[in-house]
Write an enzyme that holds these catalytic residues in place. Structure first.
Site, PDB file in Angstrom:
ATOM      1  CB  CYS B 411      -0.995  -0.005   1.137  1.00  0.00           C
ATOM      2  SG  CYS B 411      -0.256  -0.386   2.706  1.00  0.00           S
ATOM      3  CG  HIS B 455      -4.441   0.582   4.086  1.00  0.00           C
ATOM      4  ND1 HIS B 455      -3.852  -0.145   3.064  1.00  0.00           N
ATOM      5  CD2 HIS B 455      -5.483   1.255   3.513  1.00  0.00           C
ATOM      6  CE1 HIS B 455      -4.511   0.089   1.934  1.00  0.00           C
ATOM      7  NE2 HIS B 455      -5.500   0.939   2.187  1.00  0.00           N
ATOM      8  CG  ASP B 471      -7.338   2.441  -0.165  1.00  0.00           C
ATOM      9  OD1 ASP B 471      -6.194   2.319  -0.656  1.00  0.00           O
ATOM     10  OD2 ASP B 471      -7.748   1.747   0.782  1.00  0.00           O
TER      11      ASP B 471
END
Lengths: 325, 654
Positions: B411, B455, B471
């Protein structure tokens, strides 16, 4: 101090009885009431307190919850130890035992019997005589008794009373020192210190009939006579006793033994009272060793001639208590 | 029975039983420290233990005092060389570790034994600096029990070992009620009392204030719990759970850094779904708190920052519990400071030329920031970049390499690349780190967020709308947000143990264990001044100060000691029923004005009472007769005792 006055007993008699620590003891027993058990932290206990403080400060500083838990667990252990240390003495029963007479200069052996009424053992109880410092450590099993023998130096003749005895314990962890005092009614007869000296010459008997012509010893058997209470059991003619109803004593013919008078008044005037009594006590022992028939004359007292343990004891007792200080 | 031994109990030599107990206690408390100790120190300490054990059999083997001094000096010097400090947390603990061996070696008599016991306790508490888990607590309990058994054995060396162990267990058992009361009522002060050593909180895992390629994927391999959450109502959908952490603003070509925002008043969002929950945050030695986006409340002792972060006033060094309200899926709010927006467009020159060219092409074609964003989102959806826990190492132009060469990343790669593209196109954007998702413990319903849920996502500022969450990981790998890490990564990647699908039974076990640990954390480890106040107000004591606490504590402890004493003497209490009845009789007469004087025997007393109270003369005399017969007679028949009691009870004075 009576915390509960008599009139309150009917409300909670059991609790009041318990609190006063006065379960009815038997005659002559001393029960250590738990109110009479004193307790302070020992030196180790003080260090323990210091260690707890360090643990607590560390727990606060680092916000350690389990540090608090550990510290408080140990603190609780300390409290439990305090109670258990007190319990190790509370309700202990003490009874004075017999103590055999001793000579001045020796140690009187006072015997104390301790009874543990509880269902738990009481280890490591230090019994200490305050006057002399004589001490002994005892362990008492549950519902059992144990004896302590205190060897107290006997300095002077006469009655020696035991006086105060301290019971001390640090069981179970040594963080606390609990103690209590008892004063058992125990006394020991102290004979004068025997002075070793030559026996005096045979003196003419003042008994009617003059001096006894015959000499008596224990070397050769010379016949039987009637039993006198002062005769030594060794000389009782037990075979004859078994045959007849009469107690008879065996008589022996010796060569050097005659009736002997140990006379206070006959001692040199230069000697003081204690020195005279010491010499007389030494003579009693010597006469007994020589198997003589001996009597004792003291101002105002007189012990008829005789022989054996009873005679010896009677003479020494008279000497011990003569104008007893 | 030796008289000399009785004189000074502290100078009795240590016997083998005491030694074995002392050694066992020390080994238990020292063993966990061996994990942190250098090899030579472990060797030295074990040697000292063995040396002392040999001394039990042969006293002449024990070292002299000067030898001990040499060992202390060498060991201390070694620790200094190893850690370059003596007073830090770890070097301090290492010194204690070494002294455990030294003190044992030096111990000869019972006084030394007590010192070893104290040292055992100190070492036990130092273990809690590292972990306060249930197993550690149990281990330390065993060590404390062993050390107390050693103290008991020292106090009564002639007693049977079994009896001494029983006494130690009894002492500890009796300690528990007092310990519990102390734990709950002892006035708690929030530490620290003084400055803590620099290294006090080293080695806690958690998000950092920087993000470079690889930093989050490393963290994701950890099963450690980041925080636990209890939702007041239903648990929201997993995909909505973005736990906001530090916001990263500044990029140097490789690493993203915190923007050091200022405090700002929180304006609770008006839209969105309101969620109330409690967070139990594990210590991470940083200031930030985690909350669902977007926060609608600020916990006590915390501040809200202009970039939407919540931070604690002091670093979170103990497990922290706070109540939160958030509004999930709230509309963004327009309006942002010019300096913030400028900063959110800044990029270092000379990095990632291909990505820059791509962004500039979007800028040229698009009419608005929204259109640029749409193109970027489409790009990420289309490109099918691969999500992996084990991304390849990247060179200088990390974004270019990720987008065009390796095409796989974690991520941090996705969010870094996305924000870079946005900024290169002139659209303000920033990286937000935190946690996404979590899982519900089926045993106790607690929602658990682990380090493996770490994350990074992004926020893009659209004029007129505000900061919009994007995201990029979810764009490329939709499963990451819906189903979690395990479903998202390619098969063959090394997953954290508990995320592996085949280990269902292990997960069940872990859920149970963690539910228990959660209660432990809440009730035991989380008990602090605030919880103490709550507990007391539950019992109706409002605003208790330390004086209230101390006095109630003392009262409790007093009752405890008296109660314990009564309980321990209970077997020895055998009140004589005859005496009780007689005392009751005396009490009744005393109430009528005829009190017994101490010198009066029962016969004299009853005669006097019978004369003074003629109406009850006969029963008084008969009671006295009965009492005398029971007290001084030969046989005390049980029915006579009953009769005495009955007559005393029935005694009336007409």
């Amino acid at each position: 101090m009576r915390i509960f006055p008599q009139s309150n007993f009917r409300f909670w008699p059991q609790f009041a009885l318990w609190f006063q620590g006065s379960a009815a003891p038997g005659q002559g027993d001393i029960v250590i009431a738990h109110r009479r058990v004193y307790i302070v932290p020992s030196r180790l206990g003080l260090y323990f307190g210091g260690a707890l403080a360090i643990l607590l400060v560390g727990s606060i500083n680092y916000a350690l919850s389990l540090g608090f838990a550990l510290t408080f667990l140990l603190a609780g252990m300390g409290l439990a130890a305090m109670v258990q240390t007190t319990r190790n003495l509370a309700r202990l029963m003490v009874r004075a035992g017999r103590s055999e007479p001793v000579f001045a200069g020796d140690a009187a052996r006072f015997r104390l019997a301790f009874a543990n009424p509880g269902g738990h053992d009481r280890p490591e109880i230090l019994v200490r005589h305050l006057g002399s410092g004589a001490q002994q450590t005892i362990d008492i099993a549950p519902a059992d008794t144990a004896d302590a023998v205190l060897a107290v130096p006997a300095a002077r003749r006469g009655w020696l009373t035991l006086g105060r005895v301290m019971l001390e314990t640090r069981f179970p962890v040594g963080l606390f020192r609990a103690w209590s005092y008892v004063e058992p009614e125990s006394r020991c007869l102290v004979y004068p210190r025997p002075e070793a000296s030559v026996l005096p010459p045979l003196a003419p008997s003042d008994r009617a009939g003059g001096a006894r012509a015959h000499a008596q010893g224990s070397d050769d058997f010379s016949g039987l006579r009637g039993y006198q209470p002062s005769d030594s059991p060794r000389h009782v003619a037990w075979k004859s006793v078994a045959r007849s109803e009469d107690m008879l004593t065996k008589q022996f013919a010796g060569d050097a033994v005659a009736e002997l008078w140990l006379d206070f008044g006959a001692l040199p005037a230069a000697l003081d009272l204690e020195a005279r009594l010491s010499r007389l006590a030494g003579w009693v022992l010597a006469a007994e060793r020589a198997v003589a028939i001996y009597g004792l004359r003291l101002p105002g007292a007189r012990i008829e001639p005789g022989r054996g343990d009873a005679q010896r004891t009677a003479c020494l007792e008279a000497l011990a208590l003569f104008q007893a200080p | 029975m030796s008289q000399a031994a009785a004189l000074a109990p502290s100078t009795r030599p240590i016997g083998w039983q005491e030694f074995a107990l002392l050694l066992a206690g020390l080994l238990i408390v020292a063993a966990p420290h061996a994990l942190n100790a250098p090899w030579w120190l472990i060797l030295l300490t074990v040697t000292l233990f063995v040396w002392r054990a040999a001394g039990v059999w042969n006293h002449s083997l024990l070292p002299s005092r000067w030898m001990l001094v040499v060992i202390v000096a060498l060991g201390t010097a070694g620790i200094w060389l190893e850690f370059r400090a003596i007073f830090g947390r770890l070097p301090g603990v290492m010194l204690l570790f070494m002294f455990s061996g030294l003190k044992l070696l030096e111990s000869r008599d019972q006084r030394d034994a007590a010192a070893v016991v104290f040292l055992t306790w100190f070492l036990a508490i130092t273990n809690f600096l590292f972990t306060q888990s249930i197993p550690t607590a149990l281990g330390m309990c065993v060590a404390v029990a062993t050390s107390i058994a050693a103290l008991v054995t020292c106090a009564a060396p002639r007693r049977a070992p079994r009896a001494n162990l029983r006494t130690a267990a009894l002492l500890l058992g009796q300690a528990i009620p007092a310990a519990l009361v102390l734990f709950l009522l002892f006035p708690r002060i929030q530490g620290p009392l003084w400055g803590l050593p620099q290294d006090s909180y080293a080695g806690v895992t958690g998000l950092s204030d920087t993000m470079a390629p690889g930093s989050l994927s490393q963290l994701s391999l950890s099963d450690a719990i980041a925080f636990r959450v209890e939702f007041k109502a239903q648990t929201p959908q997993r995909r909505a759970l973005y736990w906001r952490g530090p916001v990263l603003m500044d990029f140097d070509g490789r690493t993203w850094r915190l923007g050091y925002p200022s405090f700002a008043e929180l304006e609770p969002p008006a839209t969105g779904k309101r969620v109330e929950y409690t967070v139990l945050l594990e210590q991470h030695n940083r200031n930030w708190l985690f909350a669902l986006e977007r926060a609608a409340s600020v916990p006590a002792n915390a501040r809200h920052l202009e970039d939407g972060q919540l931070i604690s006033v002091v670093p979170v060094r103990t497990r922290l519990r706070y109540e939160m309200v958030s509004a999930i899926e709230a509309e963004p709010r327009p309006g942002e400071l010019r300096r913030v927006l400028e900063r959110a467009r800044r990029l270092p020159q000379g990095f990632n030329p291909r990505a820059r060219a791509l962004a500039e092409s979007w800028r040229a074609d698009a009419a608005s920031d929204t259109e640029v964003l749409t193109r970027a989102i489409q790009h990420f959806r289309r490109e099918r970049l691969q999500y992996t826990l084990d991304p390849p190492l990247l060179g200088r132009d990390s974004v270019d390499e990720f987008l065009y060469v390796s095409r796989q990343g974690f991520c941090e790669h996705f969010s870094s690349a996305f924000v870079f593209l946005m900024r290169a196109a002139g659209v303000p954007a920033r990286v937000v780190t935190g946690y996404q998702g979590g899982d519900t413990n089926p045993v106790d319903g607690t929602y658990t967020v682990r380090q493996s849920d770490a994350h990074a996502w992004t926020e893009v500022y659209i004029g007129g709308t505000g900061w919009v969450r994007v995201d990029p990981t979810a764009l490329s790998v939709p499963g990451r947000v819906d189903a979690g890490l395990a479903r998202a990564v390619a098969a063959g990647d090394t997953l954290p143990l508990l995320l592996r699908p085949e280990l269902e039974w292990l997960r069940t076990l872990r859920y149970n264990w963690e539910a228990m640990a959660h209660q432990w954390n809440l009730l035991v480890l989380g008990y602090n001044p605030d919880r103490q106040r709550e507990l007391l107000s539950f019992f109706g004591i409002k605003d208790a100060d330390w004086l209230d606490l101390a006095s109630s504590l003392l009262a409790f402890l007093g009752v405890f000691v008296l109660g314990l004493f009564a309980w321990m003497l209970r077997h020895m209490v055998r009140p004589d029923p005859v005496q009780i009845a007689w005392n009751e009789f005396c009490g009744k007469l005393g109430a009528k004005g005829v009190a017994r004087s101490p010198h009066e025997g029962p016969r004299d007393y009853s005669e006097r009472a019978a004369r003074d109270l003629p109406a009850a003369g006969a029963p008084i005399r008969s009671i006295a007769e009965l009492y005398i017969a029971l007290r001084y007679g030969k046989h005390a028949a049980a029915e006579k005792v009953v009769e005495l009691r009955r007559r005393v009870r029935d005694l009336e004075f007409g």
